[in-house]
Structure formats: C-alpha cells, structure tokens
Scaffold this active site. Sequence first.
Site, PDB file in Angstrom:
ATOM      1  N   ASP A  53      16.784  86.233   1.056  1.00  0.00           N
ATOM      2  CA  ASP A  53      16.073  86.006  -0.204  1.00  0.00           C
ATOM      3  C   ASP A  53      17.082  85.431  -1.201  1.00  0.00           C
ATOM      4  O   ASP A  53      17.993  86.115  -1.647  1.00  0.00           O
ATOM      5  CB  ASP A  53      15.512  87.359  -0.687  1.00  0.00           C
ATOM      6  N   ASP A 365      28.653  21.345   9.994  1.00  0.00           N
ATOM      7  CA  ASP A 365      28.340  22.336   8.955  1.00  0.00           C
ATOM      8  C   ASP A 365      27.692  21.634   7.770  1.00  0.00           C
ATOM      9  O   ASP A 365      27.163  20.515   7.869  1.00  0.00           O
ATOM     10  CB  ASP A 365      29.637  23.091   8.580  1.00  0.00           C
ATOM     11  N   LYS A 475      23.655  27.275  12.940  1.00  0.00           N
ATOM     12  CA  LYS A 475      24.318  28.247  12.061  1.00  0.00           C
ATOM     13  C   LYS A 475      23.375  28.481  10.894  1.00  0.00           C
ATOM     14  O   LYS A 475      23.074  27.558  10.135  1.00  0.00           O
ATOM     15  CB  LYS A 475      25.662  27.697  11.584  1.00  0.00           C
ATOM     16  N   TRP A 476      22.889  29.719  10.756  1.00  0.00           N
ATOM     17  CA  TRP A 476      21.877  30.079   9.739  1.00  0.00           C
ATOM     18  C   TRP A 476      22.602  30.771   8.594  1.00  0.00           C
ATOM     19  O   TRP A 476      22.991  31.928   8.691  1.00  0.00           O
ATOM     20  CB  TRP A 476      20.851  31.017  10.375  1.00  0.00           C
ATOM     21  N   ASP A 477      22.778  30.034   7.509  1.00  0.00           N
ATOM     22  CA  ASP A 477      23.586  30.535   6.388  1.00  0.00           C
ATOM     23  C   ASP A 477      22.684  31.097   5.291  1.00  0.00           C
ATOM     24  O   ASP A 477      21.473  30.813   5.229  1.00  0.00           O
ATOM     25  CB  ASP A 477      24.437  29.365   5.861  1.00  0.00           C
ATOM     26  N   MET A 478      23.263  31.868   4.357  1.00  0.00           N
ATOM     27  CA  MET A 478      22.510  32.478   3.244  1.00  0.00           C
ATOM     28  C   MET A 478      23.540  32.893   2.206  1.00  0.00           C
ATOM     29  O   MET A 478      24.234  33.890   2.385  1.00  0.00           O
ATOM     30  CB  MET A 478      21.771  33.695   3.787  1.00  0.00           C
ATOM     31  N   ASP A 547      34.111  34.554   5.461  1.00  0.00           N
ATOM     32  CA  ASP A 547      34.603  33.258   4.996  1.00  0.00           C
ATOM     33  C   ASP A 547      36.118  33.266   4.849  1.00  0.00           C
ATOM     34  O   ASP A 547      36.722  32.240   4.562  1.00  0.00           O
ATOM     35  CB  ASP A 547      33.972  32.905   3.645  1.00  0.00           C
TER      36      ASP A 547
HETATM   37  C1  DGJ Z   1      29.258  29.607   3.670  1.00  0.00           C
HETATM   38  C2  DGJ Z   1      29.682  29.774   5.097  1.00  0.00           C
HETATM   39  O1  DGJ Z   1      30.144  31.052   5.333  1.00  0.00           O
HETATM   40  C3  DGJ Z   1      30.741  28.735   5.424  1.00  0.00           C
HETATM   41  O2  DGJ Z   1      31.228  28.915   6.728  1.00  0.00           O
HETATM   42  C4  DGJ Z   1      30.131  27.369   5.265  1.00  0.00           C
HETATM   43  O3  DGJ Z   1      29.105  27.197   6.190  1.00  0.00           O
HETATM   44  C5  DGJ Z   1      29.609  27.206   3.852  1.00  0.00           C
HETATM   45  N1  DGJ Z   1      28.730  28.268   3.478  1.00  0.00           N
HETATM   46  C6  DGJ Z   1      28.892  25.893   3.678  1.00  0.00           C
HETATM   47  O4  DGJ Z   1      28.306  25.764   2.467  1.00  0.00           O
END
Ligand code: DGJ
Length: 725
Positions: A53, A365, A475-478, A547
């Site tokens: 308790d 790239d 290569k799919w960047d963001m 990077d």
């Molecule tokens: C960020 C990526 O990490 C880099 O390797 C390169 O592709 C640049 N963008 C390009 O704008």
Amino acid sequence: MPIQFDPIQQCFHLRNQTMSYIIGIEKEAYLTHRYWGEKLPTYHGSNALQMVDRGFATNPFPEERTFSLNALPLETSTQGNGDHRVANYQIRNSKNHTVTNFLYDSYQIKKGKEAIPGLPSLRATTDDAETLEIVLKDTIQQLEMRLIYTLFENYPMITRRVVYTNNGSQTVALENAGSMLLDLSDCEFDFLTLDGSHTNEANLNRQKIRPGIQKIESTRGTSSPQHQPFLALVEPTTSEFQGSVYAFHFVYSGNFIAQVELEQYGTTRVQMGIHPDHFEWQLAPNTHFYTPEVVLNYSNAGFNGLSQTFHQVYQQHLIAPTWQKEARPILLNTWEGNYFDLSEEKLIAQAKKAASLGIELFVLDDGWFGKRNHDDSSLGDWFVNQEKLPHGIEGLAKEVHRLGMKFGLWFEPEMVSKQSDLFKAHPDWALQVPNYPLTEGRRQLVLDLSQPAVQDYLIAVLGDHLATGQIDYIKWDMNRHLTEVGNLFFNTPQQKEISHRYVLGLYRILETLTTQYPHCLFENCSSGGGRFDPGMMYYMPQTWTSDNSDALCRSVIQYGYSYLYPPIMMGAHVSSAPNHQVGRLTPLETRGWMAMSGNFGYELDFETLSPEELAEVQQQIAFYQKHRQLFQFGQFYRLQAPDAYFASAWLFTNEEEAIAIYFNGLSRPAMPTKYLKMRYLDPAATYLDLATNEAFSGAELNQAGVLIPRVKRDFHTQVFHWKKQ
Ligand code: DGJ
C-alpha cells in the site's frame, strides 16, 4: 512453440534459443512486464510483483489498497485512471475527454509475421518467426488496442507495434499513438544514444539514467542527423565485449520520440513512437491506425553481440530480398570532384579514367537538370540540361555502359526550388500554412508528399527516367527539414496528420518504384546520414553515411553507425586531400582503408591525382574486388573505440580470411605499448599472416593479440591480413 500461454501463471512466454520475454496478466485485466533477458527454460514467477500500500496510490479495486496501476511494471500505460507515469498513447473523444480503460480481452498466436499496411517492417516467413497479438478493449467507448509482438526464431530479437481501432460510432482523435512501452524492474542502467549533426553524425553518448525523463526526439519531419531513432539501456559494466544491453530501434523515418523514465520505485519505463507533437489522427468509426514497429534487441555479449544481431537481421530481414546477397559495385560519385560544374566532355573523360582504374559504377550527382548551376534553382525540373549534356542522360549513360560500368543518377525528389517550372505550375504542392511565408532551406521548399497527386507525379517522373533502361542506380537525396507543415488539401482536423502522411506518402513512392524496378540500386541520402534509419533501409539497401568524407571524422561516424548497421549499408568514399569539409591531409592509404570499411567508392577528380596516386587507387580497387566478400558479407567487430588521439580498430572476418585495421589517429610521444587482441577469430583455426608468412592460432591472436608497431606519423593505418587455414 516459441510463444506459449501459461494458464496457471497467467503469462505469455516468448522464448527462443537465446532469449525469453515474459508478459503477465494481472486480475484478468492488466498486462505486466515480467522478464526480458537470457532464455529461461521455465518460468514460475520467482520474481513476484511487489504489492504494498503506497502513499498517493490510486486503486482500481478500492478494497485492494496494495494493487495500484502506478506501481506495476506494465506492458502498455493506462491513461487518466491511475498510472501517473508518462503514457504512450492518448485518445481524445468528442467531449474532449482523454480517459480510457483498456482491459485485457483475448490473444492469438500466429506463425510468421504480417507486413504493416503502408509501412516498412522487418520481413519474416512462417519458418523465421512467430507472432503474438494481445487485444485490449475499452468497452465504454468501443476502442481496441492490439499489441503485436513478433519473436524471431534465431535471434535475441522481437518487434513490437500497436494497432489502434475505433469500433464505436463517433470519430475520436488519436493525440499520441505510441508503438511500444515496457517497464523494466530495474534502475541500474546507462542510457546510450547516437547523436550528432550534419557532417558529424552518430556520436556515441552514454550516461547514467537519473530520476525523471531522459529522451531523444525529432520534430524535424525526418528521423534526423541529430538523433538516430535508437536508444539502449546498458548495464553499468557492459563494454564492447561483455555485458547486457537492451536496445530499441524505430523502423520509421519521420518525427519520433524515444524516452526512458526512471520512476519513484526504481522501475525504468521505456517507450518509443511517433512524436506526439505535430501529430493527431482522426480515427473514424471502423478504422485502424497502424503504428510503425520497434525492434527490441537483447545482448548478453556486449555491444559487439548487439551489433552482430542487428547486422544479420537487417541484412536478412530488413532490406529487399534482391539485395540481401547481391555484391555492391565500387562507385565514382561526381559531386566533390565537380560540384555543379558539369559538361559532357568532362564527364566522359572522367568516366574513361574511372573505367581504366576499375570503377564499376559511375554516378552523376547534382547539377545535371533544369538550370541547376547553383543550389538555388531547378529542383523539381527533372529534365536534362542540354547545354551541359547535349546528348541527354541517355547519351551519357550509353557511353558509361559502353565503357563497361553501370550508370547512376542523383535526384532530390521531395524538394522544389522557388525558381523552377514545377513551383510555377503547382505552388500548392509545397508544404504551406495560409498567410505565412514559406521558409526556405538551402534555397528550397519541401513538396507535400501527403498529397496523392504529388506522390503520383514523383512516381511518374522517376518512373520515366527508370523506364529508359539506362539507370542502374539512384541516389535519393533530401537536404532540409520540414517547416510550415500544412497544406490546402486536407480539412482542418486532418492538418495535424500531415507529418505522418508525408512519411506514408514517401513510403508509397518508394514501395512503387522499388517494386517496379527491383534491380535498380537505390542509395538513401539526406545530406549524408540525415535520414539513416531502418524505415529507409527497407527500401534502399545502402545509405551515404555522412557528407563528411574526412577519414579521421569517418572513423568516429562509421564506428557509431556500426552499432546498428553493417558496413555494406554505409556508403564511404575516398575523397581529396586536403579534405573539403575539414581541410585535413590524410594519406591515400588511410582514406582507402576507411572507405573499404564501408560501401566502397571514390568521390574526387582522378585527373588531379599523380601517376603514383593513380597506381595506388588501382591497387585499392583490385584489392577490394578480390576481398569484396569479406568486406561486404563478412562479420564486422569493433576492437577499439576512438580514443583521445583518435586511434581506433576493427576486424572483418569470414570463413576464409580476416583483416584487422588499426587507425593510429594522431601520432604521440611516449606512445603506450599496444597489443591489439582480435577476440572474435575462430580459436581453433590457424591463421597465416599474408605479410610475414607466420602462422598463429586464432586463440593466440584473440587472447595475446598483435603488437602495433610505433610509427611516427599522423593518420597512419596498420593492417593485418590473415588467411584462415
Ligand atoms: C547532399 C549530399 O549528401 C551530397 O553527397 C550531394 O549529393 C549534395 N547533396 C548535392 O547537392
């Protein structure tokens, strides 16, 4: 049967060859967490629940003052009726009340593991796994919570997730929809996380937990480089080589929260899920909400033991089957060698040089499309810049193929530049909140992937490029985080669904493209490791790790990521010296070993190298090609964490050979005598040193180790290569 219900003990025992996880049912109503750790052959409840308790305790059964939800180790929280620790869900009804009373209802045990609609998750067949579903019901509002546990047959690993269902007649708002919660009946833990920033990802942080809440989170719209969606509870004496670790990793790429709460009676509550800030879900009658899953990994063999499980499971049960055993090509990426300054003539010259050195994949790239001469324009205009490439992408790709290499192309599909044809045509496709300015990042806006029209558009645009048959890799960047998370498309109550719908939209696009083009190799990137998480790895089997391509910084970053991901998943490139991010000069040899310790490639203009350097590059490529199986599919063990002088070491080993790499870091006076112990070689086997022709037993190399000779040079690398006899 790995999962059993014991009607006498009233508990579920999830057990395989190495691990047990036990869930109790109290009073036929509440789920308690009873045990997680090394396999128990049987369980008879020796660790009885503490029933006293307590002051301030509230009691669901008034006559039983010793029974309180606030003191029980639970498997899911309650909300508003007695468990005062941080809850992992919240449901608001039309009267603005959030109290619920979920009680145990039933269970089901099934072979295998089901996919989650619209979400990535670990893959398993009926031979690999078994699943337990426990149903809890709130009969007052007709709500259901289904806790789903999958136990993997061969690994000390389970996954957990929740399905929330509204069986009532009124829409309710899910304000928080956690994926997993458990209360460990212990408090002697360290809290381990992987934190950092752009160009400085995955730094290990370990600190003792203290009373109250410790958490990591992201409300940036992506999992983020600031925190990996991962935490581990670690016993104080645990090291790389021994001790217990309880790890949690979220299979999701958006906002998340991962937290522990050390509470008043010495229990540690752990939970993980979509971040409740910026989230709400309108749960209409007869609909479900599926949470992403959490991977729970237990090791009693230290961090290396933990990593072995993550590496094997992610390689065999997370990435797409096409890539599980597929060797990855050595690539040349054009970014650091050219930035936006591209021309067909230059690229073809670089491709010829690359082919002559043995490069297998040539990746074009950023900078090839629209009017992209700088980072302030053209995202969204995914048509070739004819001035730079008069024969188009197809012309260049054909030439690269003719040279015997594969061809890869960069996209940043989720973004739009204000200066672009796409933005002019569809300003309503950017994320936005009426009347507020659109905040730019890297001079770009974020496309609203929650809108089906935007998803369809991206599927069509990328699909058209892939349909040419000339693109072997994407290569799919963001490169930025989300702001003004809103749109003109959804109604007012749904505006808080947009962050999650963005991620669902992204997953739909990736699912469609990777299913239609299973042989195109997708590399995940978000300014490096900005969205390096198991959700993205489900679709894309490798990630550009950071990077920051400096070999010394990479020894820290790759070390940290290797807690979770095997080297084959981490892109690592040899770049120029001085390095473009930090200005450091490191030997080509060291840059080579660091890059070979990941998914190997180059990112520089070979024309700038001397004939001696080019010969060295050629040797590196030939060496990697010969030992690719070891680097990409062997076991990877950490032997020494980066110390104050940045010296670190790791080991690759398989049935045929072993390579240990010692990175010296900074040269120092009075260097201590160092013997590097291999620890993980086959003790009974004999290993032939290929440099000296000396033979040693695995046991000797493991226990006595090898001398690290003193070298008076910064950033030197020492490599030991043995053939297993
Ligand atoms: C960020 C990526 O990490 C880099 O390797 C390169 O592709 C640049 N963008 C390009 O704008």
